[in-house]
Design a protein around this motif. Structure first.
Motif: not given
Length: 85
Positions: A57-74
């Motif tokens: 994560y520290e080396d590769k990702v500039k930023s991230f945003h969680l779009e859905n923090n539900s335990l179930r996604v479609k």
């Protein structure tokens, strides 16, 4: 990223899975990664819970945003967005 489709699905030896990408491929939003026969997987008594891990994560990702923090996604539902360095 590591995406592990299902629990104990390795015991299926690839049956029911059609992997469309390989390690190192670059993909874009909406690009299919695999086709999975969910009925076969479920009938084989395997759960389709799918952990997603972001490695280095520290080396590769500039930023991230969680779009859905539900335990179930479609299927095809956006879960997170990552901006790479």
């Amino acid at each position: 990223m590591i995406i592990h489709v299902g629990l104990d699905t390795v015991e299926l030896n690839g049956e029911g899975f059609d992997i469309l990408v390989k390690e190192g491929d670059t993909v874009k939003v909406g690009y299919p990664l695999s086709n999975i026969d969910l009925e076969f997987t479920k009938s084989s008594n395997k759960k389709v819970v799918t952990p997603v891990l972001i490695t280095n994560y520290e080396d590769k990702v500039k930023s991230f945003h969680l779009e859905n923090n539900s335990l179930r996604v479609k299927c095809k539902e956006l879960v997170l967005k990552c901006e790479l360095k």
